[in-house]
Scaffold this active site. Structure first.
Site, PDB file in Angstrom:
ATOM      1  N   GLY A  35       1.482  36.291 109.066  1.00  0.00           N
ATOM      2  CA  GLY A  35       0.749  35.054 109.352  1.00  0.00           C
ATOM      3  C   GLY A  35       1.662  33.946 109.843  1.00  0.00           C
ATOM      4  O   GLY A  35       1.303  33.174 110.728  1.00  0.00           O
ATOM      5  N   VAL A  36       2.867  33.870 109.288  1.00  0.00           N
ATOM      6  CA  VAL A  36       3.777  32.795 109.700  1.00  0.00           C
ATOM      7  C   VAL A  36       4.169  32.934 111.164  1.00  0.00           C
ATOM      8  O   VAL A  36       4.494  31.941 111.822  1.00  0.00           O
ATOM      9  CB  VAL A  36       5.053  32.737 108.831  1.00  0.00           C
ATOM     10  CG1 VAL A  36       4.729  32.238 107.441  1.00  0.00           C
ATOM     11  CG2 VAL A  36       5.772  34.052 108.791  1.00  0.00           C
ATOM     12  N   GLU A  65       3.844  30.468 114.231  1.00  0.00           N
ATOM     13  CA  GLU A  65       4.933  30.223 115.177  1.00  0.00           C
ATOM     14  C   GLU A  65       4.411  30.251 116.621  1.00  0.00           C
ATOM     15  O   GLU A  65       4.770  29.415 117.452  1.00  0.00           O
ATOM     16  CB  GLU A  65       6.038  31.270 114.983  1.00  0.00           C
ATOM     17  CG  GLU A  65       7.227  31.114 115.903  1.00  0.00           C
ATOM     18  CD  GLU A  65       7.933  29.765 115.767  1.00  0.00           C
ATOM     19  OE1 GLU A  65       7.947  29.210 114.652  1.00  0.00           O
ATOM     20  OE2 GLU A  65       8.452  29.260 116.785  1.00  0.00           O
ATOM     21  N   ILE A 114       1.014  44.872 110.207  1.00  0.00           N
ATOM     22  CA  ILE A 114       0.211  43.646 110.255  1.00  0.00           C
ATOM     23  C   ILE A 114       1.129  42.523 110.705  1.00  0.00           C
ATOM     24  O   ILE A 114       2.219  42.361 110.150  1.00  0.00           O
ATOM     25  CB  ILE A 114      -0.364  43.292 108.864  1.00  0.00           C
ATOM     26  CG1 ILE A 114      -1.289  44.403 108.350  1.00  0.00           C
ATOM     27  CG2 ILE A 114      -1.124  41.971 108.912  1.00  0.00           C
ATOM     28  CD1 ILE A 114      -1.732  44.179 106.911  1.00  0.00           C
ATOM     29  N   HIS A 140       6.977  45.136 108.278  1.00  0.00           N
ATOM     30  CA  HIS A 140       5.772  44.398 107.845  1.00  0.00           C
ATOM     31  C   HIS A 140       4.540  45.079 108.414  1.00  0.00           C
ATOM     32  O   HIS A 140       3.931  44.556 109.349  1.00  0.00           O
ATOM     33  CB  HIS A 140       5.862  42.947 108.320  1.00  0.00           C
ATOM     34  CG  HIS A 140       4.926  42.014 107.597  1.00  0.00           C
ATOM     35  ND1 HIS A 140       3.608  41.880 107.915  1.00  0.00           N
ATOM     36  CD2 HIS A 140       5.151  41.157 106.580  1.00  0.00           C
ATOM     37  CE1 HIS A 140       3.050  40.961 107.137  1.00  0.00           C
ATOM     38  NE2 HIS A 140       3.958  40.505 106.317  1.00  0.00           N
TER      39      HIS A 140
END
Lengths: 160, 103
Positions: free
Chosen positions: A67-68, A72, A64, A58
């Site tokens: 976002g998840v 978390e 990057i 990723h």
């Protein structure tokens, strides 16, 4: 040295976090808690390095932080804020067995905005503020900053 | 300030259906039927069988929609049906109005 960390009620080191949270590699998303008011507020950091396993995919040429996983990290800082409420002494969960803390669950991600990418070298500064509780369900406001700049913010509902 | 009770009830139903993403017509929610509890099946006796996460969603929804603050003990005492929720909303608005008048 846990005894010295325990003598500093304002923050928590990694050994204390490992007692409060069941998360382990590669899903532990908080390195240290710098400021803590149990049940009310917590601020912690997650240092993002080029070695993070998620950067392998990723993305291979363009790392990057997903976002998840920022979310978390927010949930884990919120979990520390919530779990220390019932244990202001910050004693280990089950010291005799060294059993990991029970898992918490995320029930809702609300109004989350991602304002800029998080990349290797960034230090995420994550804040969680308690808004409302109903039994074991908690509504918290969360935000993450890098170098003072807001990178993501929103609200979570957690069962902790 | 006093709101029309029918207006509050229809506002509550619309907010609940929207916030919980229920696939039902807001008007089909009965005013007096219990909203929560695991025993009531959806459609049966009109109960929605909502859980504690959904209850907290409704707390937040009411606070945002009407700009009031719901005390923790109100949830256990007054979260039963659309009727009791509407009474709670009306009471909180009336209390807020009094405070505003005093200020």
């Amino acid at each position: 040295m846990p005894s010295q960390q325990a003598a500093t009620p304002a923050g928590l080191g990694i050994q204390e976090l490992l007692q409060l949270l069941p998360h382990r590699y590669p899903m532990l998303m908080v390195d240290r808690i710098d400021s803590l008011e149990p049940g009310v507020f917590a601020e912690g950091i997650k240092c993002v390095t080029a070695n993070e396993p998620f950067f392998q995919g990723h993305f291979p040429e363009h790392p990057i932080m997903p976002g998840v996983l920022i979310v978390e990290s927010m949930a884990q800082v919120a979990g520390v804020m919530l779990r220390t409420r019932s244990r202001p002494d910050l004693a280990p969960v089950e010291p005799a067995t060294q059993k990991p803390a029970r898992p918490g669950v995320m029930a809702n991600i609300h109004r989350m905005r991602f304002r800029r990418p998080v990349v290797p070298g960034d230090q995420l500064r994550v804040r969680a503020t308690h808004l409302k509780s109903l039994g074991t369900i908690h509504h918290v406001k969360v935000e993450a900053r890098v170098g003072g700049e807001l990178v993501a913010d929103g609200e979570l509902m957690l069962g902790a | 300030m006093h709101l029309d009770n029918t207006e509050v009830k229809s506002g509550l139903k619309a907010m609940i259906v929207d916030r919980l993403r229920l696939d039902i017509d807001p008007a089909s929610i009965p005013d007096g039927a219990p909203l929560f509890g695991g025993d009531s099946q959806e459609g049966e006796a009109g109960g929605l069988g909502l859980d504690s996460v959904e209850a907290l969603e409704i707390v937040v929804g009411i606070e945002e929609k009407w700009g009031v603050v719901i005390a923790d003990d109100s949830v256990a005492k007054e979260f039963h049906s659309i009727d009791t929720l509407a009474a709670l909303v009306n009471r909180l608005i009336a209390e807020g109005g009094k405070k505003a008048a005093c200020a």
